[in-house]
Motif scaffolding. Structure first.
Motif, PDB file in Angstrom:
ATOM      1  N   VAL A  79       5.869   8.977   6.947  1.00  0.00           N
ATOM      2  CA  VAL A  79       4.602   9.153   6.229  1.00  0.00           C
ATOM      3  C   VAL A  79       4.667  10.364   5.309  1.00  0.00           C
ATOM      4  O   VAL A  79       4.231  10.303   4.146  1.00  0.00           O
ATOM      5  N   ALA A  80       5.253  11.458   5.790  1.00  0.00           N
ATOM      6  CA  ALA A  80       5.359  12.660   4.955  1.00  0.00           C
ATOM      7  C   ALA A  80       6.217  12.402   3.725  1.00  0.00           C
ATOM      8  O   ALA A  80       5.877  12.806   2.608  1.00  0.00           O
ATOM      9  N   ALA A  81       7.336  11.700   3.920  1.00  0.00           N
ATOM     10  CA  ALA A  81       8.245  11.427   2.805  1.00  0.00           C
ATOM     11  C   ALA A  81       7.603  10.475   1.800  1.00  0.00           C
ATOM     12  O   ALA A  81       7.657  10.691   0.585  1.00  0.00           O
ATOM     13  N   ALA A  82       6.989   9.405   2.298  1.00  0.00           N
ATOM     14  CA  ALA A  82       6.352   8.438   1.408  1.00  0.00           C
ATOM     15  C   ALA A  82       5.192   9.075   0.655  1.00  0.00           C
ATOM     16  O   ALA A  82       5.006   8.837  -0.547  1.00  0.00           O
ATOM     17  N   LYS A  83       4.413   9.895   1.343  1.00  0.00           N
ATOM     18  CA  LYS A  83       3.282  10.553   0.694  1.00  0.00           C
ATOM     19  C   LYS A  83       3.753  11.452  -0.443  1.00  0.00           C
ATOM     20  O   LYS A  83       3.168  11.455  -1.540  1.00  0.00           O
ATOM     21  N   ALA A 108      -1.148   4.835   8.957  1.00  0.00           N
ATOM     22  CA  ALA A 108      -1.117   6.294   8.893  1.00  0.00           C
ATOM     23  C   ALA A 108      -1.009   6.780   7.449  1.00  0.00           C
ATOM     24  O   ALA A 108      -1.646   7.765   7.056  1.00  0.00           O
ATOM     25  N   LEU A 109      -0.204   6.083   6.642  1.00  0.00           N
ATOM     26  CA  LEU A 109      -0.018   6.490   5.240  1.00  0.00           C
ATOM     27  C   LEU A 109      -1.320   6.329   4.448  1.00  0.00           C
ATOM     28  O   LEU A 109      -1.702   7.222   3.683  1.00  0.00           O
ATOM     29  N   ALA A 110      -1.994   5.198   4.623  1.00  0.00           N
ATOM     30  CA  ALA A 110      -3.252   4.972   3.907  1.00  0.00           C
ATOM     31  C   ALA A 110      -4.285   6.030   4.272  1.00  0.00           C
ATOM     32  O   ALA A 110      -5.033   6.524   3.412  1.00  0.00           O
ATOM     33  N   ALA A 111      -4.320   6.397   5.554  1.00  0.00           N
ATOM     34  CA  ALA A 111      -5.259   7.432   5.992  1.00  0.00           C
ATOM     35  C   ALA A 111      -4.923   8.778   5.354  1.00  0.00           C
ATOM     36  O   ALA A 111      -5.810   9.516   4.912  1.00  0.00           O
ATOM     37  N   GLU A 112      -3.633   9.111   5.290  1.00  0.00           N
ATOM     38  CA  GLU A 112      -3.208  10.379   4.682  1.00  0.00           C
ATOM     39  C   GLU A 112      -3.535  10.429   3.193  1.00  0.00           C
ATOM     40  O   GLU A 112      -3.928  11.465   2.660  1.00  0.00           O
ATOM     41  N   LEU A 113      -3.384   9.298   2.515  1.00  0.00           N
ATOM     42  CA  LEU A 113      -3.616   9.248   1.073  1.00  0.00           C
ATOM     43  C   LEU A 113      -5.083   9.003   0.719  1.00  0.00           C
ATOM     44  O   LEU A 113      -5.491   9.212  -0.424  1.00  0.00           O
ATOM     45  N   GLY A 149     -10.244  -1.046  -3.822  1.00  0.00           N
ATOM     46  CA  GLY A 149     -11.072  -0.123  -4.590  1.00  0.00           C
ATOM     47  C   GLY A 149     -10.272   0.523  -5.708  1.00  0.00           C
ATOM     48  O   GLY A 149      -9.132   0.154  -6.001  1.00  0.00           O
ATOM     49  N   ALA A 150     -10.856   1.539  -6.315  1.00  0.00           N
ATOM     50  CA  ALA A 150     -10.224   2.179  -7.472  1.00  0.00           C
ATOM     51  C   ALA A 150      -9.085   3.113  -7.083  1.00  0.00           C
ATOM     52  O   ALA A 150      -8.203   3.388  -7.897  1.00  0.00           O
ATOM     53  N   ALA A 151      -9.090   3.618  -5.844  1.00  0.00           N
ATOM     54  CA  ALA A 151      -8.053   4.571  -5.426  1.00  0.00           C
ATOM     55  C   ALA A 151      -6.687   3.899  -5.408  1.00  0.00           C
ATOM     56  O   ALA A 151      -6.550   2.738  -5.011  1.00  0.00           O
ATOM     57  N   ARG A 152      -5.667   4.609  -5.844  1.00  0.00           N
ATOM     58  CA  ARG A 152      -4.313   4.088  -5.897  1.00  0.00           C
ATOM     59  C   ARG A 152      -3.339   5.019  -5.188  1.00  0.00           C
ATOM     60  O   ARG A 152      -3.558   6.221  -5.171  1.00  0.00           O
ATOM     61  N   PRO A 153      -2.310   4.412  -4.572  1.00  0.00           N
ATOM     62  CA  PRO A 153      -1.938   3.001  -4.684  1.00  0.00           C
ATOM     63  C   PRO A 153      -2.732   2.117  -3.735  1.00  0.00           C
ATOM     64  O   PRO A 153      -3.205   2.577  -2.692  1.00  0.00           O
ATOM     65  N   ALA A 154      -2.845   0.843  -4.085  1.00  0.00           N
ATOM     66  CA  ALA A 154      -3.266  -0.149  -3.113  1.00  0.00           C
ATOM     67  C   ALA A 154      -2.073  -0.368  -2.181  1.00  0.00           C
ATOM     68  O   ALA A 154      -0.924  -0.399  -2.637  1.00  0.00           O
ATOM     69  N   ILE A 155      -2.339  -0.486  -0.882  1.00  0.00           N
ATOM     70  CA  ILE A 155      -1.253  -0.663   0.094  1.00  0.00           C
ATOM     71  C   ILE A 155      -1.471  -1.967   0.838  1.00  0.00           C
ATOM     72  O   ILE A 155      -2.595  -2.286   1.246  1.00  0.00           O
ATOM     73  N   ALA A 156      -0.399  -2.741   1.014  1.00  0.00           N
ATOM     74  CA  ALA A 156      -0.496  -3.998   1.760  1.00  0.00           C
ATOM     75  C   ALA A 156       0.752  -4.184   2.609  1.00  0.00           C
ATOM     76  O   ALA A 156       1.874  -3.970   2.133  1.00  0.00           O
ATOM     77  N   SER A 157       0.561  -4.549   3.863  1.00  0.00           N
ATOM     78  CA  SER A 157       1.676  -4.995   4.696  1.00  0.00           C
ATOM     79  C   SER A 157       1.664  -6.517   4.686  1.00  0.00           C
ATOM     80  O   SER A 157       0.613  -7.142   4.878  1.00  0.00           O
ATOM     81  N   VAL A 158       2.806  -7.118   4.443  1.00  0.00           N
ATOM     82  CA  VAL A 158       2.877  -8.534   4.069  1.00  0.00           C
ATOM     83  C   VAL A 158       3.768  -9.305   5.049  1.00  0.00           C
ATOM     84  O   VAL A 158       4.824  -8.828   5.463  1.00  0.00           O
TER      85      VAL A 158
END
Length: 325
Positions: A79-83, A108-113, A149-158
């Protein structure tokens, strides 16, 4: 300005996973619709080979965080690296697979961002210039259309089989991102995978048996052999697992494995909601059942009504003759 569509390059034992290759194909489709490019986010230690594989699978650019803290997956490290990479380069959309590990990571990443997350989706697309996602719920009886919403990036697990792998140029731009300071609170212990362990999630062909087979002896006689000659693996419904016919690791359904193979053959499976939730995303579904009113026929691509004991031996013999297996 957004830096395009990113795909997390998941990997194991130095090999990029099948889901990441599929998502690079899907990401390219979405990026083209947005007038952007598709890139891979490579997190790991000694990542040169992974970067090469990402380019070969369609990434036009690779954002790389290479650090000893990323040698094994941990929520804190990844999460730290991706953020750090995302905040520095601002992608429009970030895609990952939908394994348990990735659900942990993306949440966790979406929450951090502070951005939106569409988890466990079966499609992501661009409609009227806007990103949308599709997510089944309530045993796949409800299909939800999600917008970001307007915040980016949009995140999706597929989920698997949403995209198709593509061939890339084999080379591209590498952007190195420094690993931020982070405290890893997770202790990692490597556990050797049991020999012969079943990986239904990655199978392209699955033949599953249900209670309609009548007995565990019938299951063992008919299902594994048909799966073998078809070049796949065998699964089962919950009823069969609960009855002790086969191990839980082969259970397909809401309380078992969610699968999306190219071909799913349901033999003697009536099609309870819980089972359908685990396999209805399969590309092609063949249902074989003696009951013409069985719910499985409502989702089947092809249906055969008849006696399992007559149909499966004949089908196995025909496939064996065609394939030579």
């Amino acid at each position: 300005m957004a830096s395009g569509v990113w795909v997390l390059i998941e990997h194991k034992n130095g090999e990029v996973s099948a889901i990441s290759k599929e998502l690079l194909g899907k990401g390219k489709e979405i990026a083209d619709a947005l007038g952007q490019s598709v890139a891979g986010l490579v997190l790991g230690n000694n990542t040169a080979s992974l970067v090469e594989q990402a380019f070969a699978a369609g990434a036009s650019k690779a954002y790389v965080v290479d650090d000893a803290n990323l040698a094994q997956y941990t929520t804190d490290g990844y999460v730290a690296a991706a953020k750090a990479a995302i905040e520095a380069h601002q992608p429009e959309l970030f895609l990952t697979g939908s394994s348990l590990q990735m659900r942990d990571f993306t949440g966790a990443l979406a929450a951090e961002l502070g951005v939106g997350l569409a988890p466990d989706v079966t499609n992501v697309s661009v409609e009227a210039g806007q990103l949308t996602a599709v997510r089944p719920s309530h045993g796949a009886n409800v299909i939800n259309s999600l917008s970001f919403g307007a915040a980016r990036p949009a995140i999706a697990s597929v989920r698997r089989q949403v995209g198709k792998p593509i061939a890339g140029a084999g080379a591209g731009e590498v952007v190195n991102v420094a690993m931020p300071a982070v405290t890893i609170r997770t202790k990692v212990r490597n556990v050797e995978q049991r020999t012969g362990a079943v990986n239904l999630a990655d199978a392209t062909v699955i033949v599953s048996g249900g209670r309609g087979l009548g007995s565990p002896e019938n299951y063992e006689k008919l299902i594994p052999e048909l799966a073998r000659v078809m070049g796949g693996t065998h699964g089962a419904s919950r009823a069969v697992v609960d009855a002790g016919w086969i191990a839980y690791e082969r259970q397909v359904g809401q309380t078992g494995k969610t699968v999306a193979p190219k071909l799913y053959v349901a033999c003697g499976i009536s099609g309870a909601i819980q089972h359908l939730a685990g396999m209805r995303s399969s590309n092609t579904i063949v249902a074989i059942n003696k009951d013409p009113e069985a719910p499985i026929f409502k989702v089947a691509t092809y249906g055969i009504v008849g006696d399992i004991n007559e149909i499966l031996p004949a089908l196995t013999a025909e496939v064996k003759a065609k394939t030579g297996r």
